[in-house]
Design a protein around this motif. Structure first.
Motif, PDB file in Angstrom:
ATOM      1  N   TRP A  85       0.767  -1.734  -0.054  1.00 57.74           N
ATOM      2  CA  TRP A  85       0.180   0.170  -0.211  1.00 57.74           C
ATOM      3  C   TRP A  85       1.111   1.516  -0.291  1.00 57.74           C
ATOM      4  O   TRP A  85       0.192   2.306  -0.663  1.00 57.74           O
ATOM      5  CB  TRP A  85      -0.720   0.253   1.208  1.00 57.74           C
ATOM      6  CG  TRP A  85      -2.347  -0.923   1.340  1.00 57.74           C
ATOM      7  CD1 TRP A  85      -2.595  -1.363   1.304  1.00 57.74           C
ATOM      8  CD2 TRP A  85      -3.393  -0.167   0.876  1.00 57.74           C
ATOM      9  NE1 TRP A  85      -3.606  -2.150   1.149  1.00 57.74           N
ATOM     10  CE2 TRP A  85      -4.151  -1.214   0.705  1.00 57.74           C
ATOM     11  CE3 TRP A  85      -3.775   1.350   0.585  1.00 57.74           C
ATOM     12  CZ2 TRP A  85      -5.383  -1.259   0.831  1.00 57.74           C
ATOM     13  CZ3 TRP A  85      -5.480   1.038   0.365  1.00 57.74           C
ATOM     14  CH2 TRP A  85      -6.563   0.416   0.245  1.00 57.74           C
ATOM     15  N   THR A  88       2.552   2.758  -3.150  1.00 61.77           N
ATOM     16  CA  THR A  88       1.118   3.818  -3.899  1.00 61.77           C
ATOM     17  C   THR A  88       1.272   4.936  -3.603  1.00 61.77           C
ATOM     18  O   THR A  88       1.371   5.407  -2.453  1.00 61.77           O
ATOM     19  CB  THR A  88       0.729   3.018  -4.497  1.00 61.77           C
ATOM     20  OG1 THR A  88      -0.753   2.721  -2.723  1.00 61.77           O
ATOM     21  CG2 THR A  88       0.358   1.689  -4.589  1.00 61.77           C
ATOM     22  N   VAL A  90      -1.650   7.751  -3.707  1.00 66.50           N
ATOM     23  CA  VAL A  90      -3.412   8.266  -3.776  1.00 66.50           C
ATOM     24  C   VAL A  90      -3.530   9.837  -4.551  1.00 66.50           C
ATOM     25  O   VAL A  90      -2.860  10.510  -3.189  1.00 66.50           O
ATOM     26  CB  VAL A  90      -3.885   7.960  -2.487  1.00 66.50           C
ATOM     27  CG1 VAL A  90      -5.529   9.008  -3.703  1.00 66.50           C
ATOM     28  CG2 VAL A  90      -4.229   6.701  -2.030  1.00 66.50           C
ATOM     29  N   LYS A  91      -3.544   9.829  -6.028  1.00 65.96           N
ATOM     30  CA  LYS A  91      -4.300  10.348  -6.322  1.00 65.96           C
ATOM     31  C   LYS A  91      -5.181  11.487  -6.692  1.00 65.96           C
ATOM     32  O   LYS A  91      -5.991  10.476  -7.088  1.00 65.96           O
ATOM     33  CB  LYS A  91      -2.705  11.214  -8.022  1.00 65.96           C
ATOM     34  CG  LYS A  91      -1.336  10.686  -7.358  1.00 65.96           C
ATOM     35  CD  LYS A  91      -1.251  10.495  -9.043  1.00 65.96           C
ATOM     36  CE  LYS A  91      -1.196   9.068  -9.589  1.00 65.96           C
ATOM     37  NZ  LYS A  91      -0.061   8.969 -10.792  1.00 65.96           N
ATOM     38  N   ARG A 115      -7.972   1.145  -7.010  1.00 68.57           N
ATOM     39  CA  ARG A 115      -7.339   2.713  -7.790  1.00 68.57           C
ATOM     40  C   ARG A 115      -5.709   2.522  -7.665  1.00 68.57           C
ATOM     41  O   ARG A 115      -5.217   2.853  -8.584  1.00 68.57           O
ATOM     42  CB  ARG A 115      -8.073   4.315  -7.301  1.00 68.57           C
ATOM     43  CG  ARG A 115      -9.127   4.629  -7.821  1.00 68.57           C
ATOM     44  CD  ARG A 115      -9.317   5.465  -6.630  1.00 68.57           C
ATOM     45  NE  ARG A 115      -8.588   6.739  -7.095  1.00 68.57           N
ATOM     46  CZ  ARG A 115      -8.804   7.687  -7.502  1.00 68.57           C
ATOM     47  NH1 ARG A 115     -10.176   7.526  -8.673  1.00 68.57           N
ATOM     48  NH2 ARG A 115      -8.199   8.978  -8.038  1.00 68.57           N
ATOM     49  N   GLN A 116      -5.632   2.162  -6.894  1.00 64.89           N
ATOM     50  CA  GLN A 116      -4.204   1.755  -6.128  1.00 64.89           C
ATOM     51  C   GLN A 116      -3.005   0.538  -6.972  1.00 64.89           C
ATOM     52  O   GLN A 116      -2.059   0.195  -7.077  1.00 64.89           O
ATOM     53  CB  GLN A 116      -3.279   1.460  -5.226  1.00 64.89           C
ATOM     54  CG  GLN A 116      -4.517   3.183  -3.919  1.00 64.89           C
ATOM     55  CD  GLN A 116      -3.812   4.304  -4.829  1.00 64.89           C
ATOM     56  OE1 GLN A 116      -4.835   4.861  -5.978  1.00 64.89           O
ATOM     57  NE2 GLN A 116      -2.464   4.485  -4.789  1.00 64.89           N
ATOM     58  N   GLY A 117      -4.274   0.013  -7.977  1.00 64.87           N
ATOM     59  CA  GLY A 117      -3.709  -1.797  -8.207  1.00 64.87           C
ATOM     60  C   GLY A 117      -3.204  -2.648  -7.297  1.00 64.87           C
ATOM     61  O   GLY A 117      -2.263  -3.127  -8.257  1.00 64.87           O
ATOM     62  N   LEU A 118      -4.166  -2.834  -6.364  1.00 62.99           N
ATOM     63  CA  LEU A 118      -3.644  -3.699  -5.776  1.00 62.99           C
ATOM     64  C   LEU A 118      -4.629  -5.091  -5.526  1.00 62.99           C
ATOM     65  O   LEU A 118      -4.068  -5.878  -4.446  1.00 62.99           O
ATOM     66  CB  LEU A 118      -3.186  -3.398  -4.057  1.00 62.99           C
ATOM     67  CG  LEU A 118      -2.106  -1.989  -3.883  1.00 62.99           C
ATOM     68  CD1 LEU A 118      -2.852  -1.748  -2.311  1.00 62.99           C
ATOM     69  CD2 LEU A 118      -1.369  -2.751  -4.632  1.00 62.99           C
ATOM     70  N   TYR A 142       0.719   9.074   1.085  1.00 65.88           N
ATOM     71  CA  TYR A 142       0.978   7.690   0.329  1.00 65.88           C
ATOM     72  C   TYR A 142       0.088   6.905   0.796  1.00 65.88           C
ATOM     73  O   TYR A 142      -1.263   6.992   1.118  1.00 65.88           O
ATOM     74  CB  TYR A 142       2.571   7.531   0.969  1.00 65.88           C
ATOM     75  CG  TYR A 142       3.525   8.030   0.447  1.00 65.88           C
ATOM     76  CD1 TYR A 142       3.782   7.579  -0.247  1.00 65.88           C
ATOM     77  CD2 TYR A 142       4.511   8.902   1.193  1.00 65.88           C
ATOM     78  CE1 TYR A 142       5.137   8.220  -0.820  1.00 65.88           C
ATOM     79  CE2 TYR A 142       5.957   9.197   1.262  1.00 65.88           C
ATOM     80  CZ  TYR A 142       6.286   8.563   0.177  1.00 65.88           C
ATOM     81  OH  TYR A 142       6.980   9.469  -1.199  1.00 65.88           O
ATOM     82  N   GLY A 143      -0.503   5.311   0.123  1.00 70.91           N
ATOM     83  CA  GLY A 143      -1.620   4.900   0.233  1.00 70.91           C
ATOM     84  C   GLY A 143      -1.749   3.752   1.851  1.00 70.91           C
ATOM     85  O   GLY A 143      -2.618   4.046   1.773  1.00 70.91           O
TER      86      GLY A 143
END
Length: 324
Positions: A85, A88, A90-91, A115-118, A142-143
């Motif tokens: 996490w 990544t 978060v945008k 969204r974060q591709g996890l 940060y995620g």
């Protein structure tokens, strides 16, 4: 206590087997989210493979391997689930200043995972947790910090648990534990409390020269809290200069105030030295007091370390005051 099972899986999450012999640690929390494990040679574990303790929060992806040809094991290291996490950011969406998160926290976690591709290796429960957030705003964060922040904003904490049936790590929210009023004073758990007097007067030096140079003064009281006037004198007075030659008054005061906050965080530390401290989760509220030192503190669990072997798991924790 059942012996821990360390499962290893290929990059697609397909479980291969359990590791017959291993030792090392997993560290999760606000400062570190990684692991290092000694495992036997010949298992085929490589980068992008996964190692996880079945039914626990401890697991993650292998990022590196260290081999000593004189030893019969390799050291696998990598990011924990939490570290994945944190890797990544978060945008906001295009054209937006912030990402706004609302709804049941489990739904929010599912959204962030996507969204974060996890989502390939982690999943959120379909069932809502019953704790909702409304209008939590995020902009380039940060995620894992985002996950902790959105949960904490409504008195919750994120939980991680590897589910062998799903072959994924479940990530979900639940109410954070609040043990500050439970008499955690050395009777139920061993605490280490430390108090240290540090800087209590900051002189900020900003833009300009000579008598025209911008200066600001900021003071703190005995507890480290900001004070408009000097409260401590004589041997209790400790001064520090902060030099920023290009700073205007507002920016200079903001920078000096940041220094004060950083100092305050170091004035008092609280750590849980008892092995049972591992029963707490990241984000749980804990408190301690010492009548001998006249110290009372409320903080939260910020880091958790699991030292593991093929026979045991020993967990210990650090508080936010200790980890800062």
């Amino acid at each position: 206590m059942l012996e821990p099972l360390l499962i290893y899986a290929d990059p697609y999450g397909r479980e291969v087997d359990t590791v017959p012999k291993f030792s090392g640690d997993f560290v999760v929390g606000t400062k570190r989210n990684n692991f290092s494990l000694d495992i036997p040679k010949g298992l085929g574990v490589a980068e992008d493979w996964f190692l996880m303790l079945d039914g626990t929060e401890f697991g993650g992806v292998v990022d590196g391997l260290e081999i000593d040809t004189g030893r019969n094991f390799v050291t696998a290291s990598g990011r924990t689930w939490q570290g994945m996490w944190q890797g990544t950011v978060v945008k906001p969406d295009a054209g937006q200043t912030h990402l706004v998160l609302s709804g049941d926290l489990n739904d929010v976690i599912a959204l962030l995972l996507e969204r974060q591709g996890l989502g390939d290796r982690m999943a959120a429960p379909e069932k809502p947790c019953g704790i909702s957030v409304a209008g939590y705003r995020v902009r380039y964060r940060y995620g894992y910090d985002t996950l902790l922040g959105v949960c904490a904003s409504v008195g919750a904490k994120p939980m991680f648990r590897y589910d062998g049936r799903l072959r994924k790590c479940l990530v979900y929210a639940q109410a954070r534990g609040d043990y500050a009023d439970d008499g955690v004073d050395g009777d139920s758990i061993r605490l280490k409390l430390r108090r240290q007097r540090l800087t209590n007067h900051w002189l900020g030096l900003g833009k300009g020269e000579g008598t025209s140079r911008i200066t600001v003064n900021l003071y703190a009281d005995e507890a480290g809290n900001a004070s408009p006037e000097q409260r401590l004198f004589g041997v209790r007075h400790i001064m520090e200069m902060y030099d920023s030659p290009s700073a205007e008054a507002d920016d200079l005061m903001e920078a000096v105030e940041k220094r004060r906050r950083e100092t305050q965080q170091k004035m008092l530390t609280c750590s849980m030295a008892d092995a049972t401290s591992g029963d707490y989760d990241i984000g749980d509220i804990v408190g301690g007091r010492s009548t001998e030192l006249g110290i009372s503190v409320v903080t939260e669990v910020a880091q958790k370390t699991a030292k593991v072997t093929g026979k045991t798991i020993v967990c210990t924790t650090k508080t936010a005051l200790e980890a800062s």
